[in-house]
Design a protein around this motif. Structure first.
Motif, PDB file in Angstrom:
ATOM      1  N   TYR A  66      -6.599  31.096 -20.235  1.00 58.67           N
ATOM      2  CA  TYR A  66      -5.278  31.440 -20.384  1.00 58.67           C
ATOM      3  C   TYR A  66      -5.164  32.928 -20.920  1.00 58.67           C
ATOM      4  O   TYR A  66      -4.321  33.467 -20.517  1.00 58.67           O
ATOM      5  CB  TYR A  66      -4.677  30.419 -21.166  1.00 58.67           C
ATOM      6  CG  TYR A  66      -2.972  30.551 -21.678  1.00 58.67           C
ATOM      7  CD1 TYR A  66      -2.163  30.445 -20.731  1.00 58.67           C
ATOM      8  CD2 TYR A  66      -2.880  31.375 -22.808  1.00 58.67           C
ATOM      9  CE1 TYR A  66      -0.832  30.728 -20.891  1.00 58.67           C
ATOM     10  CE2 TYR A  66      -1.590  31.750 -23.091  1.00 58.67           C
ATOM     11  CZ  TYR A  66      -0.654  31.243 -22.228  1.00 58.67           C
ATOM     12  OH  TYR A  66       0.700  31.856 -22.542  1.00 58.67           O
ATOM     13  N   LEU A  67      -6.015  33.150 -21.949  1.00 58.53           N
ATOM     14  CA  LEU A  67      -6.027  34.415 -22.577  1.00 58.53           C
ATOM     15  C   LEU A  67      -6.267  35.188 -21.391  1.00 58.53           C
ATOM     16  O   LEU A  67      -5.695  36.859 -21.729  1.00 58.53           O
ATOM     17  CB  LEU A  67      -7.073  34.379 -23.783  1.00 58.53           C
ATOM     18  CG  LEU A  67      -6.666  33.569 -24.898  1.00 58.53           C
ATOM     19  CD1 LEU A  67      -7.676  33.499 -26.124  1.00 58.53           C
ATOM     20  CD2 LEU A  67      -5.288  33.906 -25.495  1.00 58.53           C
ATOM     21  N   VAL A  68      -7.234  35.307 -20.414  1.00 57.92           N
ATOM     22  CA  VAL A  68      -7.855  36.574 -19.508  1.00 57.92           C
ATOM     23  C   VAL A  68      -6.587  36.568 -18.619  1.00 57.92           C
ATOM     24  O   VAL A  68      -5.998  37.896 -18.277  1.00 57.92           O
ATOM     25  CB  VAL A  68      -8.825  36.065 -18.925  1.00 57.92           C
ATOM     26  CG1 VAL A  68      -9.085  36.782 -17.743  1.00 57.92           C
ATOM     27  CG2 VAL A  68      -9.978  35.845 -19.844  1.00 57.92           C
ATOM     28  N   ASN A  69      -5.921  35.469 -18.101  1.00 61.54           N
ATOM     29  CA  ASN A  69      -4.916  35.650 -17.085  1.00 61.54           C
ATOM     30  C   ASN A  69      -3.426  35.777 -17.695  1.00 61.54           C
ATOM     31  O   ASN A  69      -2.820  36.609 -17.085  1.00 61.54           O
ATOM     32  CB  ASN A  69      -4.645  34.006 -16.390  1.00 61.54           C
ATOM     33  CG  ASN A  69      -6.062  33.966 -15.437  1.00 61.54           C
ATOM     34  OD1 ASN A  69      -6.567  34.741 -14.826  1.00 61.54           O
ATOM     35  ND2 ASN A  69      -6.326  32.555 -15.256  1.00 61.54           N
ATOM     36  N   VAL A  70      -3.178  35.166 -18.886  1.00 61.81           N
ATOM     37  CA  VAL A  70      -1.642  35.645 -19.366  1.00 61.81           C
ATOM     38  C   VAL A  70      -1.762  36.451 -20.542  1.00 61.81           C
ATOM     39  O   VAL A  70      -0.855  37.449 -20.773  1.00 61.81           O
ATOM     40  CB  VAL A  70      -1.228  34.031 -19.693  1.00 61.81           C
ATOM     41  CG1 VAL A  70       0.130  34.637 -20.103  1.00 61.81           C
ATOM     42  CG2 VAL A  70      -1.218  33.176 -18.239  1.00 61.81           C
ATOM     43  N   GLY A  71      -2.603  36.398 -21.616  1.00 59.65           N
ATOM     44  CA  GLY A  71      -2.542  37.058 -22.628  1.00 59.65           C
ATOM     45  C   GLY A  71      -1.953  36.485 -23.868  1.00 59.65           C
ATOM     46  O   GLY A  71      -1.286  35.563 -23.591  1.00 59.65           O
ATOM     47  N   ILE A  72      -1.711  37.408 -24.739  1.00 59.63           N
ATOM     48  CA  ILE A  72      -0.905  36.666 -25.994  1.00 59.63           C
ATOM     49  C   ILE A  72       0.361  37.899 -26.332  1.00 59.63           C
ATOM     50  O   ILE A  72       0.794  37.759 -27.430  1.00 59.63           O
ATOM     51  CB  ILE A  72      -1.881  36.884 -27.144  1.00 59.63           C
ATOM     52  CG1 ILE A  72      -2.618  37.906 -27.511  1.00 59.63           C
ATOM     53  CG2 ILE A  72      -2.663  35.427 -26.923  1.00 59.63           C
ATOM     54  CD1 ILE A  72      -3.328  37.580 -28.932  1.00 59.63           C
ATOM     55  N   SER A  73       0.143  38.986 -25.509  1.00 62.64           N
ATOM     56  CA  SER A  73       1.277  39.995 -25.845  1.00 62.64           C
ATOM     57  C   SER A  73       2.705  39.598 -25.931  1.00 62.64           C
ATOM     58  O   SER A  73       3.473  40.351 -26.858  1.00 62.64           O
ATOM     59  CB  SER A  73       1.126  41.248 -24.996  1.00 62.64           C
ATOM     60  OG  SER A  73       1.550  40.969 -23.713  1.00 62.64           O
ATOM     61  N   ASN A  74       3.061  38.316 -25.639  1.00 61.37           N
ATOM     62  CA  ASN A  74       4.396  38.025 -25.483  1.00 61.37           C
ATOM     63  C   ASN A  74       5.012  37.236 -26.741  1.00 61.37           C
ATOM     64  O   ASN A  74       5.843  36.399 -27.137  1.00 61.37           O
ATOM     65  CB  ASN A  74       4.844  37.408 -24.254  1.00 61.37           C
ATOM     66  CG  ASN A  74       4.005  36.069 -24.120  1.00 61.37           C
ATOM     67  OD1 ASN A  74       2.952  35.738 -24.566  1.00 61.37           O
ATOM     68  ND2 ASN A  74       4.721  35.074 -23.427  1.00 61.37           N
ATOM     69  N   ILE A  75       3.547  36.914 -27.693  1.00 64.32           N
ATOM     70  CA  ILE A  75       3.843  36.001 -28.707  1.00 64.32           C
ATOM     71  C   ILE A  75       4.305  36.875 -30.085  1.00 64.32           C
ATOM     72  O   ILE A  75       3.386  37.681 -30.512  1.00 64.32           O
ATOM     73  CB  ILE A  75       2.414  35.189 -29.302  1.00 64.32           C
ATOM     74  CG1 ILE A  75       2.084  34.410 -27.986  1.00 64.32           C
ATOM     75  CG2 ILE A  75       2.606  34.261 -30.386  1.00 64.32           C
ATOM     76  CD1 ILE A  75       0.871  33.745 -28.136  1.00 64.32           C
ATOM     77  N   SER A  76       5.443  36.571 -30.533  1.00 68.05           N
ATOM     78  CA  SER A  76       5.739  37.132 -31.784  1.00 68.05           C
ATOM     79  C   SER A  76       5.329  37.002 -32.908  1.00 68.05           C
ATOM     80  O   SER A  76       5.074  37.644 -33.966  1.00 68.05           O
ATOM     81  CB  SER A  76       7.207  37.087 -32.098  1.00 68.05           C
ATOM     82  OG  SER A  76       8.129  37.851 -30.867  1.00 68.05           O
ATOM     83  N   ALA A  77       5.237  35.392 -33.310  1.00 67.83           N
ATOM     84  CA  ALA A  77       5.012  35.010 -34.527  1.00 67.83           C
ATOM     85  C   ALA A  77       4.471  33.406 -34.337  1.00 67.83           C
ATOM     86  O   ALA A  77       4.607  32.938 -33.230  1.00 67.83           O
ATOM     87  CB  ALA A  77       6.318  34.656 -35.458  1.00 67.83           C
ATOM     88  N   ALA A  78       3.595  33.188 -35.375  1.00 72.72           N
ATOM     89  CA  ALA A  78       3.142  31.669 -35.375  1.00 72.72           C
ATOM     90  C   ALA A  78       3.133  31.119 -36.432  1.00 72.72           C
ATOM     91  O   ALA A  78       2.785  31.835 -37.694  1.00 72.72           O
ATOM     92  CB  ALA A  78       1.765  31.870 -34.792  1.00 72.72           C
ATOM     93  N   ALA A  79       3.680  29.837 -36.827  1.00 75.01           N
ATOM     94  CA  ALA A  79       3.837  29.176 -38.134  1.00 75.01           C
ATOM     95  C   ALA A  79       2.527  27.713 -37.857  1.00 75.01           C
ATOM     96  O   ALA A  79       2.715  27.065 -36.819  1.00 75.01           O
ATOM     97  CB  ALA A  79       4.835  28.771 -38.426  1.00 75.01           C
TER      98      ALA A  79
END
Length: 127
Positions: A66-79
């Protein structure tokens, strides 16, 4: 097991973790994340960790794909909600590694505070 929950924030992927995490659990959760990412420019993550007994190796591979194909650049925050000290240390380290994501750790009793924290990241629909 990963169970989806509703925290009332439309651009938030919210779930509860208990016991062991399987490849199927991770696949379903990442599919939900991908769908949210197609609908909103920025998403948030809400994760309650009630108990954690292990993680299948294939689940780790699924997350890496998932990280390779989609990435995490669209995640603003995590609780992340947990009472486990060792997990709290991991969350603090992740906050330093992923500087573009506001990652906060809360105790399991601080559910309302965690939701308020994520509410600051208003959803933006893609055009």
């Amino acid at each position: 097991m990963i169970k989806a929950i509703d925290i009332g924030i439309p651009n938030s992927l919210a779930f509860r973790v208990s016991d062991s995490i399987t490849e199927s659990d991770v696949s379903e959760t990442l599919a939900q994340a991908k769908l949210l990412g197609e609908k909103y420019k920025r998403i948030t993550i809400y994760e309650e960790i009630e108990s954690f007994k292990g993680l299948e190796f294939s689940a780790v591979l699924e997350k890496l794909k998932y990280l390779v194909n989609v990435g995490i650049s669209n995640i603003s925050a995590a609780a992340i909600l947990t009472d486990k000290q060792w997990l709290q240390k991991i969350v603090k380290a992740e906050d330093k590694i992923f500087r573009n994501i506001d990652i906060q750790c809360f105790s399991l009793e601080q559910r309302d505070e965690a939701v308020q924290f994520l509410n600051r990241y208003r959803p933006e629909k893609l055009d």
